[in-house]
Design a protein around this motif. Sequence first.
Motif, PDB file in Angstrom:
ATOM      1  N   HIS B  25       0.830  -1.202   0.000  1.00  0.00           N
ATOM      2  CA  HIS B  25       0.000   0.000   0.000  1.00  0.00           C
ATOM      3  C   HIS B  25       0.871   1.262   0.000  1.00  0.00           C
ATOM      4  O   HIS B  25       0.587   2.212  -0.723  1.00  0.00           O
ATOM      5  CB  HIS B  25      -0.946  -0.037   1.198  1.00  0.00           C
ATOM      6  CG  HIS B  25      -2.093   0.917   1.086  1.00  0.00           C
ATOM      7  ND1 HIS B  25      -3.004   0.840   0.055  1.00  0.00           N
ATOM      8  CD2 HIS B  25      -2.464   1.967   1.851  1.00  0.00           C
ATOM      9  CE1 HIS B  25      -3.896   1.812   0.199  1.00  0.00           C
ATOM     10  NE2 HIS B  25      -3.589   2.516   1.274  1.00  0.00           N
ATOM     11  N   ALA B  26       1.945   1.246   0.793  1.00  0.00           N
ATOM     12  CA  ALA B  26       2.849   2.406   0.837  1.00  0.00           C
ATOM     13  C   ALA B  26       3.515   2.614  -0.522  1.00  0.00           C
ATOM     14  O   ALA B  26       3.724   3.750  -0.962  1.00  0.00           O
ATOM     15  CB  ALA B  26       3.912   2.217   1.921  1.00  0.00           C
ATOM     16  N   MET B  27       3.818   1.501  -1.199  1.00  0.00           N
ATOM     17  CA  MET B  27       4.432   1.592  -2.530  1.00  0.00           C
ATOM     18  C   MET B  27       3.455   2.244  -3.510  1.00  0.00           C
ATOM     19  O   MET B  27       3.806   3.184  -4.231  1.00  0.00           O
ATOM     20  CB  MET B  27       4.782   0.182  -2.999  1.00  0.00           C
ATOM     21  CG  MET B  27       5.075   0.046  -4.474  1.00  0.00           C
ATOM     22  SD  MET B  27       4.614  -1.620  -5.056  1.00  0.00           S
ATOM     23  CE  MET B  27       5.285  -1.551  -6.716  1.00  0.00           C
ATOM     24  N   LEU B  28       2.211   1.766  -3.489  1.00  0.00           N
ATOM     25  CA  LEU B  28       1.239   2.273  -4.465  1.00  0.00           C
ATOM     26  C   LEU B  28       0.742   3.675  -4.106  1.00  0.00           C
ATOM     27  O   LEU B  28       0.241   4.402  -4.951  1.00  0.00           O
ATOM     28  CB  LEU B  28       0.060   1.298  -4.605  1.00  0.00           C
ATOM     29  CG  LEU B  28       0.429  -0.062  -5.207  1.00  0.00           C
ATOM     30  CD1 LEU B  28      -0.765  -1.009  -5.200  1.00  0.00           C
ATOM     31  CD2 LEU B  28       0.961   0.084  -6.627  1.00  0.00           C
ATOM     32  N   ARG B  29       0.894   4.041  -2.838  1.00  0.00           N
ATOM     33  CA  ARG B  29       0.592   5.421  -2.436  1.00  0.00           C
ATOM     34  C   ARG B  29       1.727   6.359  -2.797  1.00  0.00           C
ATOM     35  O   ARG B  29       1.644   7.563  -2.560  1.00  0.00           O
ATOM     36  CB  ARG B  29       0.399   5.484  -0.906  1.00  0.00           C
ATOM     37  CG  ARG B  29      -1.020   5.259  -0.454  1.00  0.00           C
ATOM     38  CD  ARG B  29      -1.091   5.275   1.052  1.00  0.00           C
ATOM     39  NE  ARG B  29      -0.842   6.621   1.590  1.00  0.00           N
ATOM     40  CZ  ARG B  29      -1.423   7.105   2.671  1.00  0.00           C
ATOM     41  NH1 ARG B  29      -2.284   6.358   3.346  1.00  0.00           N
ATOM     42  NH2 ARG B  29      -1.160   8.308   3.106  1.00  0.00           N
ATOM     43  N   LEU B  30       2.809   5.781  -3.312  1.00  0.00           N
ATOM     44  CA  LEU B  30       4.028   6.511  -3.675  1.00  0.00           C
ATOM     45  C   LEU B  30       4.687   7.150  -2.443  1.00  0.00           C
ATOM     46  O   LEU B  30       5.354   8.175  -2.532  1.00  0.00           O
ATOM     47  CB  LEU B  30       3.750   7.579  -4.743  1.00  0.00           C
ATOM     48  CG  LEU B  30       3.030   7.095  -6.013  1.00  0.00           C
ATOM     49  CD1 LEU B  30       2.775   8.267  -6.962  1.00  0.00           C
ATOM     50  CD2 LEU B  30       3.827   6.020  -6.729  1.00  0.00           C
ATOM     51  N   ASP B  31       4.474   6.503  -1.291  1.00  0.00           N
ATOM     52  CA  ASP B  31       5.115   6.981  -0.067  1.00  0.00           C
ATOM     53  C   ASP B  31       6.529   6.424   0.061  1.00  0.00           C
ATOM     54  O   ASP B  31       7.340   6.942   0.820  1.00  0.00           O
ATOM     55  CB  ASP B  31       4.322   6.510   1.165  1.00  0.00           C
ATOM     56  CG  ASP B  31       3.052   7.308   1.345  1.00  0.00           C
ATOM     57  OD1 ASP B  31       2.926   8.355   0.691  1.00  0.00           O
ATOM     58  OD2 ASP B  31       2.189   6.879   2.134  1.00  0.00           O
ATOM     59  N   GLU B  32       6.774   5.320  -0.626  1.00  0.00           N
ATOM     60  CA  GLU B  32       8.032   4.606  -0.417  1.00  0.00           C
ATOM     61  C   GLU B  32       8.434   3.962  -1.737  1.00  0.00           C
ATOM     62  O   GLU B  32       7.588   3.418  -2.445  1.00  0.00           O
ATOM     63  CB  GLU B  32       7.776   3.513   0.622  1.00  0.00           C
ATOM     64  CG  GLU B  32       9.008   2.940   1.221  1.00  0.00           C
ATOM     65  CD  GLU B  32       8.659   1.698   2.027  1.00  0.00           C
ATOM     66  OE1 GLU B  32       8.436   1.819   3.234  1.00  0.00           O
ATOM     67  OE2 GLU B  32       8.611   0.617   1.423  1.00  0.00           O
ATOM     68  N   PHE B  33       9.712   4.023  -2.069  1.00  0.00           N
ATOM     69  CA  PHE B  33      10.112   3.562  -3.396  1.00  0.00           C
ATOM     70  C   PHE B  33      10.939   2.277  -3.376  1.00  0.00           C
ATOM     71  O   PHE B  33      11.440   1.844  -4.397  1.00  0.00           O
ATOM     72  CB  PHE B  33      10.835   4.694  -4.143  1.00  0.00           C
ATOM     73  CG  PHE B  33       9.889   5.804  -4.504  1.00  0.00           C
ATOM     74  CD1 PHE B  33       9.149   5.744  -5.676  1.00  0.00           C
ATOM     75  CD2 PHE B  33       9.683   6.875  -3.646  1.00  0.00           C
ATOM     76  CE1 PHE B  33       8.235   6.729  -6.002  1.00  0.00           C
ATOM     77  CE2 PHE B  33       8.780   7.869  -3.949  1.00  0.00           C
ATOM     78  CZ  PHE B  33       8.051   7.802  -5.131  1.00  0.00           C
ATOM     79  N   ASP B  34      11.053   1.649  -2.196  1.00  0.00           N
ATOM     80  CA  ASP B  34      11.859   0.433  -2.081  1.00  0.00           C
ATOM     81  C   ASP B  34      11.412  -0.668  -3.035  1.00  0.00           C
ATOM     82  O   ASP B  34      12.230  -1.330  -3.663  1.00  0.00           O
ATOM     83  CB  ASP B  34      11.782  -0.109  -0.639  1.00  0.00           C
ATOM     84  CG  ASP B  34      12.500   0.799   0.332  1.00  0.00           C
ATOM     85  OD1 ASP B  34      12.474   2.015   0.113  1.00  0.00           O
ATOM     86  OD2 ASP B  34      13.076   0.284   1.314  1.00  0.00           O
ATOM     87  N   VAL B  35      10.089  -0.876  -3.127  1.00  0.00           N
ATOM     88  CA  VAL B  35       9.606  -1.996  -3.949  1.00  0.00           C
ATOM     89  C   VAL B  35       9.840  -1.726  -5.434  1.00  0.00           C
ATOM     90  O   VAL B  35      10.130  -2.642  -6.196  1.00  0.00           O
ATOM     91  CB  VAL B  35       8.119  -2.301  -3.658  1.00  0.00           C
ATOM     92  CG1 VAL B  35       7.684  -3.562  -4.402  1.00  0.00           C
ATOM     93  CG2 VAL B  35       7.892  -2.487  -2.169  1.00  0.00           C
TER      94      VAL B  35
END
Lengths: 159, 147
Positions: B25-35
Motif C-alpha cells: 500500500h505504501a508503494m502504491l501510495r508513492l510513499d516509499e520507493f523500495d519496492v
Amino acid sequence: MFDLLPERLAWFIVGPSLGLLIVTFFLVLNQPLGASGAYVHSLKLIQRKTDVAVWRIWYFFGIFLGGILTTQIFRDSGKIRSGYASMIEVIEGGPTILIVFVGAVVMGYGAKVAGGCTSGHGMCGTSQRSVASMVATGTFMTTAILTTLVIRILSGGDL
Amino acid sequence: MGLLFGACFGGLLGAANLHEYDTIHAMLRLDEFDVYGLMASAIVVAAGLLWWLERRPTSTVFDGTLTLQRSRPKRHHIVGGGLFGIGWAIAGTCPAPALVMVSSGALYGLIVILGIFIGIYLGDRNNISSSFGDGEHHSSSEEFISL
C-alpha cells in the motif's frame, strides 16, 4: 525461531537475488517463473484436467514454504493475525473481508486475461524484452496507482 | 524443483516484507520507493543476463536451447493488466505474496487465495486469452514434466 534476518531485507539485496533466481530458472526449465501460473495449474489439478505442469503445483507450495522459512524460522515476525490491521482500523473487519475478497477476484480474473501477474509479466516477461509484458506491466502499475489514489480519496486520506 | 524454486522465491518475498499489506500500500501510495527499486533491480539483472545468454546458444538443463518468448501487445494484455492493477491495489497483495501472507500467519491471505482462484476460474470460462502470455507458461515439450 532464530534471529538470522533483519526486520526487512534491503531491496538492493532482494531485487538482484530475484533477478538471478529468474535467470537460473530459465537455465533449468526454459520457463518464466510466474506465480499466477502456479494458481492456474493448481486449479487445473482441482478440475482434474490433464494438461497440468506438475512443477507449478510444487512451486505453489514452495512459495508457501519459503514464506514460512523467512517469516517464522529465520525471523520471528509471523503471528496469527488478519494481515490487514491498517484497513480494519478504518473500515472494520467485516467490510475488509468483503473488499479484500472482491479485490482478489478482480486480480485473479485480470491475471488470467492478461496472461501473467507481477512476477510473470512484471519481472519475467519484461526481462525477456517482451513488448506485450511491458505493456501489461505499464497498464497494471498505472491502474494500481490510480486505484490507490481513489481509495485514498474515498477514505478521506485514512488509507 | 518447483518446490525449491518456490521456496527461494517465497523466501525472498517474505524477507523483503512484500507480503505485508502496508508495504504494498505504501508503494502504491508513492510513499516509499523500495519496492520499485526491488522490481527494477530484479529486471535489470535478469534482462542483462538473459540478453547475454541469448546471444550464444545456451542449453538449459531440461528443455533444450534457451528460448525467450516475446509477443506483440494485444487488447487482452491491456484489459487484463488494467483489471489486475485494480485488484492488486484493493487487496494490497498479489498472487505470490498472498501465499506468503498465510505462511506469516496473516489469515486474511486465505480469502485472497480463494478469490484469486475464483477470478482465474471466471477468466478461464470466458476464455478471453486463449494462450498464456510471455509472463507465464511456454507451451513447449516440458509441459508434463514433474520435477
